[in-house]
Design a protein around this motif. Structure first.
Motif, short mmCIF file in Angstrom:
data_model
loop_
_atom_site.label_atom_id
_atom_site.label_comp_id
_atom_site.label_asym_id
_atom_site.label_seq_id
_atom_site.Cartn_x
_atom_site.Cartn_y
_atom_site.Cartn_z
N SER A 155 -84.69 -18.44 -108.97
CA SER A 155 -84.30 -19.52 -107.88
C SER A 155 -84.30 -20.88 -108.22
O SER A 155 -83.36 -21.64 -107.80
CB SER A 155 -85.13 -19.06 -106.70
OG SER A 155 -84.97 -17.82 -106.34
N ALA A 169 -79.24 -14.32 -110.39
CA ALA A 169 -78.35 -15.42 -109.76
C ALA A 169 -77.22 -15.46 -110.74
O ALA A 169 -77.37 -15.61 -112.03
CB ALA A 169 -79.25 -16.55 -109.29
N TYR A 197 -81.49 -21.61 -110.23
CA TYR A 197 -80.11 -21.74 -109.31
C TYR A 197 -80.10 -23.04 -108.73
O TYR A 197 -78.96 -23.53 -108.78
CB TYR A 197 -80.08 -20.56 -108.62
CG TYR A 197 -78.88 -20.17 -107.27
CD1 TYR A 197 -77.83 -20.14 -107.64
CD2 TYR A 197 -79.17 -20.95 -106.16
CE1 TYR A 197 -76.80 -19.90 -106.83
CE2 TYR A 197 -78.26 -21.28 -105.25
CZ TYR A 197 -77.03 -20.73 -105.60
OH TYR A 197 -76.17 -20.59 -104.59
N ASP A 198 -81.05 -23.39 -108.06
CA ASP A 198 -81.05 -24.60 -107.26
C ASP A 198 -81.16 -25.91 -108.34
O ASP A 198 -80.33 -26.56 -107.77
CB ASP A 198 -82.58 -24.83 -106.57
CG ASP A 198 -82.92 -23.78 -105.40
OD1 ASP A 198 -81.80 -23.25 -104.99
OD2 ASP A 198 -84.13 -23.58 -105.09
N GLU A 237 -89.25 -16.52 -108.85
CA GLU A 237 -89.09 -17.90 -108.53
C GLU A 237 -88.38 -18.79 -109.51
O GLU A 237 -87.86 -19.72 -109.42
CB GLU A 237 -90.71 -18.22 -108.20
CG GLU A 237 -91.43 -17.85 -107.33
CD GLU A 237 -91.71 -16.27 -107.32
OE1 GLU A 237 -92.01 -15.44 -106.68
OE2 GLU A 237 -91.87 -15.76 -108.77
N LYS A 283 -75.85 -15.83 -105.31
CA LYS A 283 -77.03 -16.42 -104.91
C LYS A 283 -78.42 -15.57 -105.39
O LYS A 283 -78.06 -14.30 -105.60
CB LYS A 283 -77.24 -16.62 -103.50
CG LYS A 283 -76.25 -17.61 -102.72
CD LYS A 283 -76.53 -17.82 -101.25
CE LYS A 283 -75.39 -18.82 -100.89
NZ LYS A 283 -75.94 -19.62 -99.73
N PRO A 284 -79.45 -16.31 -105.68
CA PRO A 284 -80.54 -15.44 -106.26
C PRO A 284 -80.92 -14.34 -105.12
O PRO A 284 -81.27 -14.64 -104.04
CB PRO A 284 -81.89 -16.35 -105.95
CG PRO A 284 -80.95 -17.95 -106.23
CD PRO A 284 -79.73 -17.52 -105.41
N GLU A 285 -81.11 -12.88 -105.61
CA GLU A 285 -81.21 -12.00 -104.76
C GLU A 285 -81.46 -10.77 -105.68
O GLU A 285 -81.04 -10.46 -106.79
CB GLU A 285 -80.34 -11.83 -103.88
CG GLU A 285 -78.89 -11.42 -104.48
CD GLU A 285 -77.86 -11.37 -103.22
OE1 GLU A 285 -78.28 -11.58 -101.83
OE2 GLU A 285 -76.77 -11.20 -103.74
#
Length: 129
Positions: free
Chosen positions: A81, A110, A84-85, A78, A97-99
């Motif tokens: 993410s 990310a 990143y956001d 989390e 992207k976050p993954e």
């Protein structure tokens, strides 16, 4: 030997401050305490070196490293993410992207470029060395 400081160049200190205050805030660091009139911004990485951002000392435009990536650790998927956001919302661009990332055996990570094109990554659970 210890790494004492890592510095990246910027052509817009205010944009960099907004980006790094937001992304480092998502990882649990407070905003930079450097006054706005100082020519650099700096963050103390717990257990690590200082992280600084400022204009190139020679007065020429700052450029990003070709092939360089600075990697940070997160405490959770989390947090990756959220980092990143926060970066996307503050002038960063997506580089991944976050993954779960296959190149790390499925560790959650990310990648972003900061407003000056410096490449950054954050992973949860990744160990190196």
């Amino acid at each position: 030997m210890n790494l004492l400081n890592l510095r990246l160049g910027t052509n817009d200190l205010a944009k960099s401050r907004a980006f790094y205050d937001a992304t480092f805030g998502a990882l649990g660091l407070p905003p930079s305490s450097m006054p706005a009139e100082y020519p650099i911004i700096m963050y103390k990485i717990p257990g690590g070196p200082n992280f600084a951002v400022g204009p190139a000392r020679d007065g020429q435009p700052a450029t990003h490293a070709n092939g360089g990536t600075i990697l940070f650790a997160a405490d959770s998927d989390e947090q990756v993410s959220a980092w990143y956001d926060a970066g996307i919302a503050n002038g960063g661009t997506c580089e991944g992207k976050p993954e779960p990332k296959p190149q790390t055996g499925g560790k959650f990570g990310a990648y972003l470029r900061d407003p000056d094109g410096n490449k950054l990554a954050v992973y949860h659970g990744l160990t190196i060395g």
